[in-house]
Structures are given as C-alpha cells and as structure tokens.
Design a protein around this motif. Structure first.
Motif, PDB file in Angstrom:
ATOM      1  N   GLY A  60       0.821  -1.223   0.000  1.00 28.50           N
ATOM      2  CA  GLY A  60       0.000   0.000   0.000  1.00 28.50           C
ATOM      3  C   GLY A  60       0.850   1.266   0.000  1.00 28.50           C
ATOM      4  N   TYR A  61       0.201   2.380  -0.353  1.00 27.41           N
ATOM      5  CA  TYR A  61       0.911   3.673  -0.452  1.00 27.41           C
ATOM      6  C   TYR A  61       1.309   4.232   0.912  1.00 27.41           C
ATOM      7  CZ  TYR A  61      -0.418   4.278  -5.391  1.00 27.41           C
ATOM      8  OH  TYR A  61      -0.560   4.152  -6.737  1.00 27.41           O
TER       9      TYR A  61
ATOM     10  N   THR B 166      -0.401   6.568   2.609  1.00 32.72           N
ATOM     11  CA  THR B 166      -0.582   8.029   2.517  1.00 32.72           C
ATOM     12  C   THR B 166      -0.914   8.668   3.863  1.00 32.72           C
ATOM     13  OG1 THR B 166      -2.817   7.551   1.769  1.00 32.72           O
ATOM     14  CG2 THR B 166      -1.254   8.168   0.084  1.00 32.72           C
ATOM     15  N   ARG B 167      -1.523   7.890   4.778  1.00 32.11           N
ATOM     16  CA  ARG B 167      -1.885   8.477   6.076  1.00 32.11           C
ATOM     17  C   ARG B 167      -0.661   8.797   6.929  1.00 32.11           C
ATOM     18  NH1 ARG B 167      -5.046   4.057   8.553  1.00 32.11           N
ATOM     19  NH2 ARG B 167      -3.870   2.850   7.049  1.00 32.11           N
TER      20      ARG B 167
ATOM     21  N   GLU C  99       5.512  -0.383   6.812  1.00 31.26           N
ATOM     22  CA  GLU C  99       5.832  -1.723   7.326  1.00 31.26           C
ATOM     23  C   GLU C  99       7.272  -1.798   7.843  1.00 31.26           C
ATOM     24  OE1 GLU C  99       4.639  -1.078   4.278  1.00 31.26           O
ATOM     25  OE2 GLU C  99       2.653  -2.010   4.186  1.00 31.26           O
TER      26      GLU C  99
ATOM     27  N   LYS D 205       8.927   0.007  -3.017  1.00 31.68           N
ATOM     28  CA  LYS D 205       9.277  -0.163  -1.599  1.00 31.68           C
ATOM     29  C   LYS D 205      10.393  -1.213  -1.455  1.00 31.68           C
ATOM     30  CE  LYS D 205       5.354  -0.006   1.069  1.00 31.68           C
ATOM     31  NZ  LYS D 205       3.947  -0.311   1.476  1.00 31.68           N
TER      32      LYS D 205
ATOM     33  N   GLN E 136       2.712  -6.185  -6.384  1.00 35.09           N
ATOM     34  CA  GLN E 136       1.471  -5.524  -6.786  1.00 35.09           C
ATOM     35  C   GLN E 136       1.918  -4.190  -7.394  1.00 35.09           C
ATOM     36  OE1 GLN E 136      -0.955  -3.732  -3.725  1.00 35.09           O
ATOM     37  NE2 GLN E 136      -2.849  -4.115  -4.835  1.00 35.09           N
TER      38      GLN E 136
ATOM     39  N   GLN F  55      -1.814  -0.032  -7.014  1.00 29.30           N
ATOM     40  CA  GLN F  55      -2.341  -0.127  -5.659  1.00 29.30           C
ATOM     41  C   GLN F  55      -3.871  -0.018  -5.683  1.00 29.30           C
ATOM     42  OE1 GLN F  55       0.876   0.483  -6.264  1.00 29.30           O
ATOM     43  NE2 GLN F  55       1.110  -1.268  -4.926  1.00 29.30           N
ATOM     44  N   LYS F  56      -4.513  -1.165  -5.923  1.00 34.96           N
ATOM     45  CA  LYS F  56      -5.976  -1.180  -6.063  1.00 34.96           C
ATOM     46  C   LYS F  56      -6.670  -1.734  -4.820  1.00 34.96           C
ATOM     47  CE  LYS F  56      -6.089  -1.813 -11.084  1.00 34.96           C
ATOM     48  NZ  LYS F  56      -6.477  -2.825 -12.087  1.00 34.96           N
ATOM     49  N   GLY F  57      -6.004  -1.686  -3.692  1.00 38.85           N
ATOM     50  CA  GLY F  57      -6.656  -2.086  -2.437  1.00 38.85           C
ATOM     51  C   GLY F  57      -6.238  -3.462  -1.938  1.00 38.85           C
TER      52      GLY F  57
ATOM     53  N   ALA G 185      -4.488  -6.793  -3.607  1.00 43.17           N
ATOM     54  CA  ALA G 185      -3.150  -7.218  -3.155  1.00 43.17           C
ATOM     55  C   ALA G 185      -3.142  -8.720  -2.865  1.00 43.17           C
ATOM     56  CB  ALA G 185      -2.726  -6.420  -1.921  1.00 43.17           C
TER      57      ALA G 185
ATOM     58  N   LEU H 254      -2.092  -8.467   8.017  1.00 44.10           N
ATOM     59  CA  LEU H 254      -1.875  -7.157   7.401  1.00 44.10           C
ATOM     60  C   LEU H 254      -0.527  -6.594   7.849  1.00 44.10           C
ATOM     61  CD1 LEU H 254      -5.328  -5.351   7.422  1.00 44.10           C
ATOM     62  CD2 LEU H 254      -4.414  -7.118   5.907  1.00 44.10           C
TER      63      LEU H 254
HETATM   64  P1  UTP Z   1      -4.300   0.016   4.197  1.00 42.69           P
HETATM   65  O1  UTP Z   1      -5.555   0.339   3.500  1.00 42.69           O
HETATM   66  O2  UTP Z   1      -4.188   0.355   5.631  1.00 42.69           O
HETATM   67  O3  UTP Z   1      -3.018   0.606   3.442  1.00 42.69           O
HETATM   68  O4  UTP Z   1      -3.994  -1.526   3.945  1.00 42.69           O
HETATM   69  P2  UTP Z   1      -2.764   1.853   2.504  1.00 42.69           P
HETATM   70  O5  UTP Z   1      -3.603   1.834   1.295  1.00 42.69           O
HETATM   71  O6  UTP Z   1      -1.282   1.826   2.315  1.00 42.69           O
HETATM   72  O7  UTP Z   1      -3.158   3.066   3.460  1.00 42.69           O
HETATM   73  P3  UTP Z   1      -3.258   4.627   3.172  1.00 42.69           P
HETATM   74  O8  UTP Z   1      -4.739   4.901   3.164  1.00 42.69           O
HETATM   75  O9  UTP Z   1      -2.583   4.946   1.839  1.00 42.69           O
HETATM   76  O10 UTP Z   1      -2.565   5.285   4.317  1.00 42.69           O
HETATM   77  C1  UTP Z   1      -3.647  -2.514   4.913  1.00 42.69           C
HETATM   78  C2  UTP Z   1      -2.479  -3.372   4.414  1.00 42.69           C
HETATM   79  O11 UTP Z   1      -2.686  -3.768   3.051  1.00 42.69           O
HETATM   80  C3  UTP Z   1      -1.619  -3.338   2.234  1.00 42.69           C
HETATM   81  C4  UTP Z   1      -0.925  -2.212   2.994  1.00 42.69           C
HETATM   82  O12 UTP Z   1       0.455  -2.144   2.645  1.00 42.69           O
HETATM   83  C5  UTP Z   1      -1.160  -2.591   4.443  1.00 42.69           C
HETATM   84  O13 UTP Z   1      -0.140  -3.418   4.950  1.00 42.69           O
HETATM   85  N1  UTP Z   1      -2.135  -2.891   0.912  1.00 42.69           N
HETATM   86  C6  UTP Z   1      -3.102  -1.939   0.835  1.00 42.69           C
HETATM   87  C7  UTP Z   1      -1.585  -3.436  -0.226  1.00 42.69           C
HETATM   88  O14 UTP Z   1      -0.711  -4.321  -0.172  1.00 42.69           O
HETATM   89  N2  UTP Z   1      -2.028  -2.972  -1.444  1.00 42.69           N
HETATM   90  C8  UTP Z   1      -2.998  -2.020  -1.562  1.00 42.69           C
HETATM   91  O15 UTP Z   1      -3.365  -1.655  -2.706  1.00 42.69           O
HETATM   92  C9  UTP Z   1      -3.542  -1.478  -0.383  1.00 42.69           C
END
Ligand code: UTP
Length: 269
Positions: free
Chosen positions: A9-10, A12-13, A24, A57, A99, A102-104, A108, A127
C-alpha cells in the motif's frame, strides 16, 4: 501452512515519513514492524511467508536479504551477529510477489493467487501494518480452524459504534459454548453505517482463509470505494463454507497512522 502479508500500500496516512520509509519498515525497537509480523506467522507454524510488495518499496525485500558485509562487520559482536543470522534464516522462508497498481487490499491478496490457490490448508493473512501486542492471535486462530475441520477464521476486535463504518463488521450466528471468544459467523459487511451495523465486532488484521477465497477474489466485482474488497470475497465464501470469528485478547495497533504507531511503540516498549 503458508502465510500472506500484503505490504504494497501507499501509506498516505503517514506522509511525509512514508515518502522514503514504507510504514511496514517503521521500527519497533530494533526490528521493523514487518519482521515482528513475519515472526508471529512463523511462531504459529507457518513454513513459507509470501509478502506482496511494491517495486517502489525495495527496502522491505532488502531487509530480509542475506547481508554478508554486515555479518563480517559484526563478526566480533556475537549477539548482533546472531540477530542477523536469525534474520537471514527468516529471509530464506519468504517468497516475493509484486502488486504494481495499488488497487486495495483484496487486489493485493489476489496477486498471490498463483502461488497460493493450490494450497490444501487455510492460508494465514496478516496485514503488514497491523501489530498485535499481548497474546499474538495467529497461533490460536490456527487451533480454532483445526478444531473445526480446517474452517476459515477471522480475527475480531470490538470497536465503538461510531467507528464501525471504518471496518468489515461481522454478524455472529452463535458463540461457542466452551469459548466465548469464538463465534460462528452468519454474515459480514464492509464499512456499514452505525444504524445498520450487524454488531460492533470488526475484522482486525488477521485472517485464516480457505484457499477458495482466491478464486472468489478473481471474480469479485469492486465494492465500497470502487475497490475489490477482501470482506466481500469472504462473504461469498461464507455462503458455501463455515467461517468462524475469534475475538482475540491482544490489542491491535494500526501503525499506518502516526497516532497508532506511537501507541504501538508504548505497548511494545
Ligand atoms: P491500508 O488500507 O491500511 O493501506 O492496507 P494503505 O492503502 O497503504 O493506506 P493509506 O490509506 O494509503 O494510508 C492494509 C495493508 O494492506 C496493504 C498495505 O500495505 C497494508 O499493509 N495494501 C493496501 C496493499 O498491499 N495494497 C494495496 O493496494 C492497499
């Protein structure tokens, strides 16, 4: 048994820290968070861990790679060298999947379908940004699954009503008479409004899933937020097979935001 850690995931928060340091990889003492999560999986009896990561990453993969130069530098420091040797040993049990968009979370998990869908046993999904202090839930979830013929189990946490709309929320069918932390599930719903939430029990960072979930994810239509939702695929799994919930006693920390990370540091200090 195999485990899967989505960590692409990105983050972003947690910007700007996560511009260069994946969430991570944020340190909890001398170990990055994801190492603690891999160790939790191995302690539950997992033989191989699949990590879904992003080409943006590279430090996650670098952390688990063999490091002969560091080993040579620390040769006269046996305690540190032992930590590095342990890390190399862990690294040999990790398989990497990418992945690239980043489609959620559901998307993933789907990226690992090719390497995991032929598994006979349920796959442990942890997670990459969820740490649990106190008793780690993965080992107990494995036992609950075995006691129910290899059924799927999701880790649960009770959340305040005003926060149910942030989580996947379950509808328990019944509580197990001999263990009030274990529920057979009747339904689950992603991010419900408080008025329609079936309970306050939220899916919390740990899953033990029947490999059939990979096939279901492949045919899953986008749900809340236009993303392929893992919760929606588990809901379809529930229509065909039993799924249990385990309200685990440990405390979950979402290290994907600064406040959650600081609380995790306090809990682990
Ligand atoms: P989160 O929804 O908390 O991660 O996903 P995110 O998208 O990185 O958060 P923000 O909103 O941008 O801050 C929970 C887990 O799933 C992974 C993340 O890396 C995290 O460990 N994830 C999330 C993926 O592998 N791919 C994705 O497209 C989204």
């Amino acid at each position: 048994m195999k485990a899967l850690i989505p960590a692409a995931g990105y983050g972003t928060r947690f910007l700007p820290a996560t511009k260069t340091v994946p969430k991570e990889m944020l340190p909890i003492g001398a170990k990055p968070a994801i190492q603690l999560i891999v160790e939790e999986a191995l302690a539950a009896g997992v033989e191989e861990v699949v990590i879904v990561t992003s080409p943006d990453k590279p430090s996650i993969q670098a952390h688990f790679a063999a490091a002969p130069v560091w080993r040579a530098r620390c040769a006269k420091k046996p305690e540190i060298d032992a930590e590095l040797a342990h890390l190399e040993e862990i690294g040999r049990r990790i398989r990497w999947v990418y992945q690239t968009e980043q489609k959620g979370l559901g998307h993933a998990v789907l990226q690992a379908a090719e390497v995991l869908q032929a598994e006979k046993e349920p796959v442990l999904v942890l997670l990459g940004d969820a740490l649990v202090s106190g008793e780690a839930p993965s080992a107990a979830m494995t036992e609950i699954s075995r006691a129910h013929g290899g059924a799927s189990v999701v880790g649960l946490e009770e959340v305040p009503l005003e926060r149910v709309s942030r989580y996947g929320i379950v509808r328990p069918a019944e509580q197990r008479a001999d263990d009030e932390r274990v529920y057979r599930l009747a339904d689950l719903v992603e991010k419900p409004a408080p008025e329609v939430a079936p309970s306050r029990l939220a899916i919390a960072g740990r899953y033990l899933l029947d490999p059939a979930v990979f096939g279901l994810l492949a045919s899953q239509t986008p749900g809340v937020g236009g993303e392929i939702q893992l919760t929606d695929a588990i809901r379809r799994l529930l229509a065909a097979k039993e799924v249990y919930g385990y309200r685990y006693p440990g405390t979950r920390h979402d290290i994907g935001n600064p406040a959650g990370y600081l609380k995790a540091l306090q809990a682990f200090s």
